[in-house]
Write an enzyme that holds these catalytic residues in place. Sequence first.
Site, PDB file in Angstrom:
ATOM      1  CB  SER A   1      34.659  18.768  37.168  1.00 21.87           C
ATOM      2  OG  SER A   1      34.402  19.845  38.044  1.00 21.87           O
TER       3      SER A   1
ATOM      4  CB  THR B   1      28.501  21.301  35.440  1.00 22.02           C
ATOM      5  OG1 THR B   1      28.961  21.977  34.266  1.00 22.02           O
ATOM      6  CG2 THR B   1      29.108  19.903  35.495  1.00 22.02           C
TER       7      THR B   1
ATOM      8  CE  LYS C   1      25.788  24.865  34.441  1.00 22.71           C
ATOM      9  NZ  LYS C   1      26.472  26.101  34.044  1.00 22.71           N
TER      10      LYS C   1
ATOM     11  NE  ARG D   1      24.951  28.212  14.697  1.00 23.22           N
ATOM     12  CZ  ARG D   1      25.575  27.122  15.105  1.00 23.22           C
ATOM     13  NH1 ARG D   1      26.715  26.770  14.548  1.00 23.22           N
ATOM     14  NH2 ARG D   1      25.087  26.376  16.068  1.00 23.22           N
TER      15      ARG D   1
ATOM     16  CG  MET E   1      31.415  33.040  29.035  1.00 23.24           C
ATOM     17  SD  MET E   1      29.712  32.609  29.401  1.00 23.24           S
ATOM     18  CE  MET E   1      28.958  34.227  29.425  1.00 23.24           C
TER      19      MET E   1
ATOM     20  N   GLY F   1      37.620  31.985  30.390  1.00 25.09           N
ATOM     21  CA  GLY F   1      36.608  31.620  31.374  1.00 25.09           C
ATOM     22  C   GLY F   1      37.122  30.976  32.655  1.00 25.09           C
TER      23      GLY F   1
END
Length: 273
Positions: free
Chosen positions: A14, A61, A65, A151, A213, A237
């Site tokens: 991170s 994260t 979440k 999709r 992103m 992102g």
Amino acid sequence: MDRYLVFGHPVRHSKSPFIHTLFARQTQQALEYGLAEPVPAEFETSLRAFFAEGGKGCNVTVPFKEQAFALVDRLSPRARRAGAVNTIKLTDDGVLLGDNTDGAGLVADLKSHGVALTGSRILLLGAGGAARGCLAPLLAEGPSELVIANRTQAKAARLAEEFQDLGAIQAVAYEALQGPFDLVINSTSASLQGDLPPLSPALIHGDTAIYDMMYGATDTPFIAWAKSHGARLTMDGLGMLVEQAAEAFTVWRGLRPGTKQVLRELKRNLGIL
Ligand code: ATR
């Protein structure tokens, strides 16, 4: 010193500690920001222990979440809409407040690149958690139309239904999309497998703004595809990552750090500049 953490699994790579440490230096705030990587079954225990021991706030994260959304005491309106929490603040009266700064981060990054959202035709690819988190902030900008393609079409249809009250939003199958769009945002995780949603070049033209992103040291498959079809403005992102962090920092500390220099330093740190 006030303590903050990011919870994730895995979270070792991170960039949040790097970003928040720069924000703190820039705004002269005395705080430290670390990492926590509990196994999923121990997320709640670990989070509660952090706050019981004096922690002031945290980021959350993947994959926590939704769990964070379920366990906070109070939700901000944008976290409620997103169905997920990426920022928690312990308030002065001891309440765990869950917020979500991801969508605001995306919109801030788009604006910092001069992308007009009001009145524009936006195509959002994907209908997972990342897509859900940015729908309310995007619709709040007043696009003429927001189209979601996914999709698994039923998931896009469900999202369009759920956000109907916020603006002109509809779900369309990939093969039925009618271009061109002013902005195409990729929220799918397809690039993690080096993959690309099935997109026709007619969806974009040279002035279409392209946003992925995801980010990496080299162009994502989506950005490479867009460039090969003439797109002149492509964004990854990384800017959203820094902007969502700035928004979280503002929630915790009550003041907004600048992001431009931090983004530059982050790119240098990642070896991108
Ligand atoms: P996130 O929280 O990052 O959004 P997610 O909820 O697992 O992650 O959602 C991933 C999204 O990427 C979904 O929209 C997924 O499509 P499905 O709903 O059909 O699964 C999309 N996705 C993943 N791999 C893809 C691929 N190879 N091609 C197209 N879409 C893909």
